[in-house]
Design a protein around this motif. Structure first.
Motif, PDB file in Angstrom:
ATOM      1  N   GLY A   1       0.841  -1.180   0.000  1.00  0.00           N
ATOM      2  CA  GLY A   1       0.000   0.000   0.000  1.00  0.00           C
ATOM      3  C   GLY A   1       0.881   1.235   0.000  1.00  0.00           C
ATOM      4  O   GLY A   1       1.705   1.432  -0.889  1.00  0.00           O
ATOM      5  N   ASN A   2       0.744   2.042   1.054  1.00  0.00           N
ATOM      6  CA  ASN A   2       1.541   3.268   1.170  1.00  0.00           C
ATOM      7  C   ASN A   2       2.519   3.221   2.330  1.00  0.00           C
ATOM      8  O   ASN A   2       3.004   4.266   2.774  1.00  0.00           O
ATOM      9  N   SER A   3       2.797   2.009   2.825  1.00  0.00           N
ATOM     10  CA  SER A   3       3.675   1.949   3.990  1.00  0.00           C
ATOM     11  C   SER A   3       4.523   0.682   4.011  1.00  0.00           C
ATOM     12  O   SER A   3       4.250  -0.284   3.296  1.00  0.00           O
ATOM     13  N   ILE A   4       5.531   0.727   4.853  1.00  0.00           N
ATOM     14  CA  ILE A   4       6.377  -0.418   5.147  1.00  0.00           C
ATOM     15  C   ILE A   4       6.041  -0.832   6.575  1.00  0.00           C
ATOM     16  O   ILE A   4       5.957   0.018   7.464  1.00  0.00           O
ATOM     17  N   THR A   5       5.824  -2.104   6.790  1.00  0.00           N
ATOM     18  CA  THR A   5       5.424  -2.566   8.125  1.00  0.00           C
ATOM     19  C   THR A   5       6.598  -3.218   8.843  1.00  0.00           C
ATOM     20  O   THR A   5       7.284  -4.066   8.271  1.00  0.00           O
TER      21      THR A   5
ATOM     22  N   TYR B   1      19.687   4.284  -0.754  1.00  0.00           N
ATOM     23  CA  TYR B   1      20.075   5.450   0.055  1.00  0.00           C
ATOM     24  C   TYR B   1      18.874   6.339   0.387  1.00  0.00           C
ATOM     25  O   TYR B   1      18.897   7.552   0.216  1.00  0.00           O
ATOM     26  N   ILE B   2      17.801   5.686   0.857  1.00  0.00           N
ATOM     27  CA  ILE B   2      16.579   6.382   1.243  1.00  0.00           C
ATOM     28  C   ILE B   2      16.263   6.043   2.697  1.00  0.00           C
ATOM     29  O   ILE B   2      16.464   4.907   3.153  1.00  0.00           O
ATOM     30  N   PHE B   3      15.757   7.040   3.421  1.00  0.00           N
ATOM     31  CA  PHE B   3      15.359   6.851   4.818  1.00  0.00           C
ATOM     32  C   PHE B   3      13.846   7.039   4.928  1.00  0.00           C
ATOM     33  O   PHE B   3      13.298   8.020   4.394  1.00  0.00           O
ATOM     34  N   TYR B   4      13.188   6.131   5.625  1.00  0.00           N
ATOM     35  CA  TYR B   4      11.755   6.248   5.918  1.00  0.00           C
ATOM     36  C   TYR B   4      11.609   6.320   7.434  1.00  0.00           C
ATOM     37  O   TYR B   4      12.231   5.534   8.149  1.00  0.00           O
ATOM     38  N   TRP B   5      10.787   7.250   7.916  1.00  0.00           N
ATOM     39  CA  TRP B   5      10.698   7.406   9.364  1.00  0.00           C
ATOM     40  C   TRP B   5       9.248   7.394   9.855  1.00  0.00           C
ATOM     41  O   TRP B   5       8.320   7.704   9.120  1.00  0.00           O
ATOM     42  N   SER B   6       9.104   7.025  11.121  1.00  0.00           N
ATOM     43  CA  SER B   6       7.784   6.955  11.755  1.00  0.00           C
ATOM     44  C   SER B   6       7.918   7.361  13.223  1.00  0.00           C
ATOM     45  O   SER B   6       8.981   7.193  13.835  1.00  0.00           O
ATOM     46  N   PHE B   7       6.836   7.904  13.771  1.00  0.00           N
ATOM     47  CA  PHE B   7       6.768   8.216  15.201  1.00  0.00           C
ATOM     48  C   PHE B   7       5.769   7.238  15.822  1.00  0.00           C
ATOM     49  O   PHE B   7       4.565   7.493  15.844  1.00  0.00           O
ATOM     50  N   PRO B   8       6.235   6.073  16.288  1.00  0.00           N
ATOM     51  CA  PRO B   8       5.329   4.996  16.724  1.00  0.00           C
ATOM     52  C   PRO B   8       4.342   5.393  17.810  1.00  0.00           C
ATOM     53  O   PRO B   8       3.250   4.822  17.889  1.00  0.00           O
TER      54      PRO B   8
ATOM     55  N   PRO C   1       3.369   0.711  11.091  1.00  0.00           N
ATOM     56  CA  PRO C   1       3.460   1.160   9.700  1.00  0.00           C
ATOM     57  C   PRO C   1       4.379   2.379   9.576  1.00  0.00           C
ATOM     58  O   PRO C   1       4.323   3.298  10.395  1.00  0.00           O
ATOM     59  N   VAL C   2       5.235   2.361   8.572  1.00  0.00           N
ATOM     60  CA  VAL C   2       6.117   3.488   8.281  1.00  0.00           C
ATOM     61  C   VAL C   2       5.729   4.006   6.904  1.00  0.00           C
ATOM     62  O   VAL C   2       5.954   3.335   5.888  1.00  0.00           O
ATOM     63  N   SER C   3       5.115   5.175   6.850  1.00  0.00           N
ATOM     64  CA  SER C   3       4.612   5.719   5.589  1.00  0.00           C
ATOM     65  C   SER C   3       5.767   6.021   4.633  1.00  0.00           C
ATOM     66  O   SER C   3       6.781   6.608   5.029  1.00  0.00           O
TER      67      SER C   3
ATOM     68  N   ASN D   1       6.858   9.688   4.416  1.00  0.00           N
ATOM     69  CA  ASN D   1       7.810  10.241   5.386  1.00  0.00           C
ATOM     70  C   ASN D   1       9.203   9.729   5.027  1.00  0.00           C
ATOM     71  O   ASN D   1       9.692   8.768   5.603  1.00  0.00           O
ATOM     72  N   ARG D   2       9.820  10.383   4.057  1.00  0.00           N
ATOM     73  CA  ARG D   2      11.099   9.903   3.560  1.00  0.00           C
ATOM     74  C   ARG D   2      12.054  11.079   3.324  1.00  0.00           C
ATOM     75  O   ARG D   2      11.628  12.217   3.125  1.00  0.00           O
ATOM     76  N   PHE D   3      13.337  10.775   3.366  1.00  0.00           N
ATOM     77  CA  PHE D   3      14.345  11.756   2.979  1.00  0.00           C
ATOM     78  C   PHE D   3      15.548  10.992   2.448  1.00  0.00           C
ATOM     79  O   PHE D   3      15.671   9.778   2.637  1.00  0.00           O
ATOM     80  N   GLU D   4      16.419  11.704   1.762  1.00  0.00           N
ATOM     81  CA  GLU D   4      17.582  11.068   1.151  1.00  0.00           C
ATOM     82  C   GLU D   4      18.863  11.620   1.750  1.00  0.00           C
ATOM     83  O   GLU D   4      18.842  12.531   2.584  1.00  0.00           O
ATOM     84  N   LYS D   5      19.996  11.074   1.329  1.00  0.00           N
ATOM     85  CA  LYS D   5      21.275  11.376   1.979  1.00  0.00           C
ATOM     86  C   LYS D   5      21.728  12.818   1.774  1.00  0.00           C
ATOM     87  O   LYS D   5      22.539  13.331   2.561  1.00  0.00           O
ATOM     88  N   ASP D   6      21.213  13.504   0.738  1.00  0.00           N
ATOM     89  CA  ASP D   6      21.674  14.859   0.452  1.00  0.00           C
ATOM     90  C   ASP D   6      20.722  15.936   0.984  1.00  0.00           C
ATOM     91  O   ASP D   6      20.699  17.059   0.494  1.00  0.00           O
ATOM     92  N   ILE D   7      19.923  15.594   2.018  1.00  0.00           N
ATOM     93  CA  ILE D   7      18.985  16.583   2.569  1.00  0.00           C
ATOM     94  C   ILE D   7      19.734  17.786   3.136  1.00  0.00           C
ATOM     95  O   ILE D   7      20.865  17.679   3.619  1.00  0.00           O
ATOM     96  N   LYS D   8      19.068  18.934   3.085  1.00  0.00           N
ATOM     97  CA  LYS D   8      19.655  20.179   3.596  1.00  0.00           C
ATOM     98  C   LYS D   8      19.224  20.489   5.025  1.00  0.00           C
ATOM     99  O   LYS D   8      19.797  21.347   5.686  1.00  0.00           O
ATOM    100  N   SER D   9      18.183  19.792   5.489  1.00  0.00           N
ATOM    101  CA  SER D   9      17.710  19.969   6.867  1.00  0.00           C
ATOM    102  C   SER D   9      16.897  18.746   7.255  1.00  0.00           C
ATOM    103  O   SER D   9      16.471  17.968   6.390  1.00  0.00           O
ATOM    104  N   LEU D  10      16.673  18.571   8.538  1.00  0.00           N
ATOM    105  CA  LEU D  10      15.834  17.469   9.005  1.00  0.00           C
ATOM    106  C   LEU D  10      14.395  17.706   8.566  1.00  0.00           C
ATOM    107  O   LEU D  10      13.975  18.860   8.395  1.00  0.00           O
ATOM    108  N   PRO D  11      13.600  16.624   8.390  1.00  0.00           N
ATOM    109  CA  PRO D  11      12.190  16.798   8.002  1.00  0.00           C
ATOM    110  C   PRO D  11      11.454  17.720   8.970  1.00  0.00           C
ATOM    111  O   PRO D  11      11.579  17.592  10.200  1.00  0.00           O
ATOM    112  N   ALA D  12      10.687  18.651   8.422  1.00  0.00           N
ATOM    113  CA  ALA D  12       9.997  19.655   9.248  1.00  0.00           C
ATOM    114  C   ALA D  12       9.045  19.011  10.249  1.00  0.00           C
ATOM    115  O   ALA D  12       8.937  19.458  11.400  1.00  0.00           O
TER     116      ALA D  12
END
Length: 316
Positions: free
Chosen positions: A73-77, A105-112, A132-134, A137-148
């Motif tokens: 679907g839209n998430s990783i479990t 080189y992709i990061f997926y994050w969740s706040f359980p 579930p980790v949507s 909610n992803r970012f890559e190695k060349d991000i300029k700041s942490l996810p807002a």
């Protein structure tokens, strides 16, 4: 020569993921790896930096590495043990689950914590919970700041600021629990763990929470093999809680005790508190977040150690 220890594929992926995540987060945070002997479900403690200066805002990370991301679907479990989730919920600073796709080189994050609060309470009866980790909610190695959104959660929920640079002090609950277990004491479960939660409750709410019945003056007494707990009422509300640890008897007022160990029995993190007074028979802490005075003492010869919680005498 094949009689040598062998690194498993899982270990290799896990280490690569941790190193990769740390290299990215180091741009924005002071990243402190948790030593393996203290790792109860948290891999890193991070402090957000503002340029070259620390902000005192901390959050925790549990890192999971993978080389084949399975999206449904839209998430990783991710299955997480209930005991690990309970440990995350004990933390005053938010804990994030981050999946590291080591191939792309992709990061997926969740706040359980948000997910846990949205499901029914029967999950405590399970061995694991599928978090579930949507993939949004992803970012890559060349991000300029942490996810807002991640920063917003930290700003809203982070509490503990390290004292004198002692970042691992935020995890002294683990050490306190270990010392309690090593001394033969049991870690108390509901309704006896974290008894400060009953301060300020109405008598009716408290009775329902602990499964007890108020006496004629509104006090509630709960007994078990390990402990005796008194919830003392003032007016229509609980103003004082005292819990005796039966297994510590017989103690003596002249015999020193380890108060951090006793706090561990109640699942209270000593690093959240300020020790303001220490006598052989009586230790006094202030909980500045909850504005409580916590007293650990031996009241008389042969008595058990007891812990009292009060808002009335906080700061006095």
């Amino acid at each position: 020569m094949n009689k040598l220890p062998k690194r498993t594929n899982s270990q290799r992926i896990g280490q690569s993921a941790a190193d990769f995540l740390k290299s990215v987060f180091n741009k924005f945070c002071n990243v402190i790896p948790v030593p393996q002997e203290l790792d109860l479900g948290i891999d890193f403690i991070c402090e957000i930096m503002q340029g070259d200066y620390p902000t005192g805002k901390l959050f925790n990370i549990q890192c999971k590495g993978t080389e084949e991301t399975e999206v449904r679907g839209n998430s990783i479990t991710v299955p997480i043990e209930v005991k690990t989730l309970n440990y995350w919920l004990l933390q005053n600073n938010p804990t994030f689950l981050i999946i590291v796709d080591c191939q792309n080189y992709i990061f997926y994050w969740s706040f359980p914590k948000d997910f846990i609060s949205s499901i029914n309470k029967n999950w405590q009866e399970q061995k694991t919970v599928s978090i579930p980790v949507s993939i949004q909610n992803r970012f890559e190695k060349d991000i300029k700041s942490l996810p807002a959104q991640l920063i917003s959660i930290v700003n809203a929920q982070a509490f503990v600021t390290p004292q004198h640079g002692n970042y691992l002090g935020t995890l002294t609950l683990a050490e306190a629990i270990e010392r309690a277990i090593d001394s033969g004491l049991d870690i108390l479960i509901a309704p006896f763990h974290r008894p400060f939660q009953y301060i300020g409750m109405s008598i009716t709410e408290a009775a329902k929470a602990v499964g007890g019945k108020p006496n004629e003056v509104g006090n509630i007494i709960i007994d078990s093999e390990e402990s005796h707990m008194l919830l003392e009422a003032e007016g229509n509300f609980i103003s004082y809680v005292d819990i005796e640890l039966k297994k510590t008897a017989p103690w003596s007022p002249s015999r020193p005790f380890d108060s951090e160990q006793i706090l561990g029995v109640l699942s209270i993190n000593p690093s959240e508190l300020e020790l303001v007074r220490k006598q052989t028979h009586f230790h006094t802490y202030y909980d500045h977040k909850r504005k409580l005075k916590i007293s650990i003492s031996c009241q008389y010869e042969g008595a058990p150690l007891s812990v009292g919680f009060s808002s009335k005498y906080y700061g006095m």
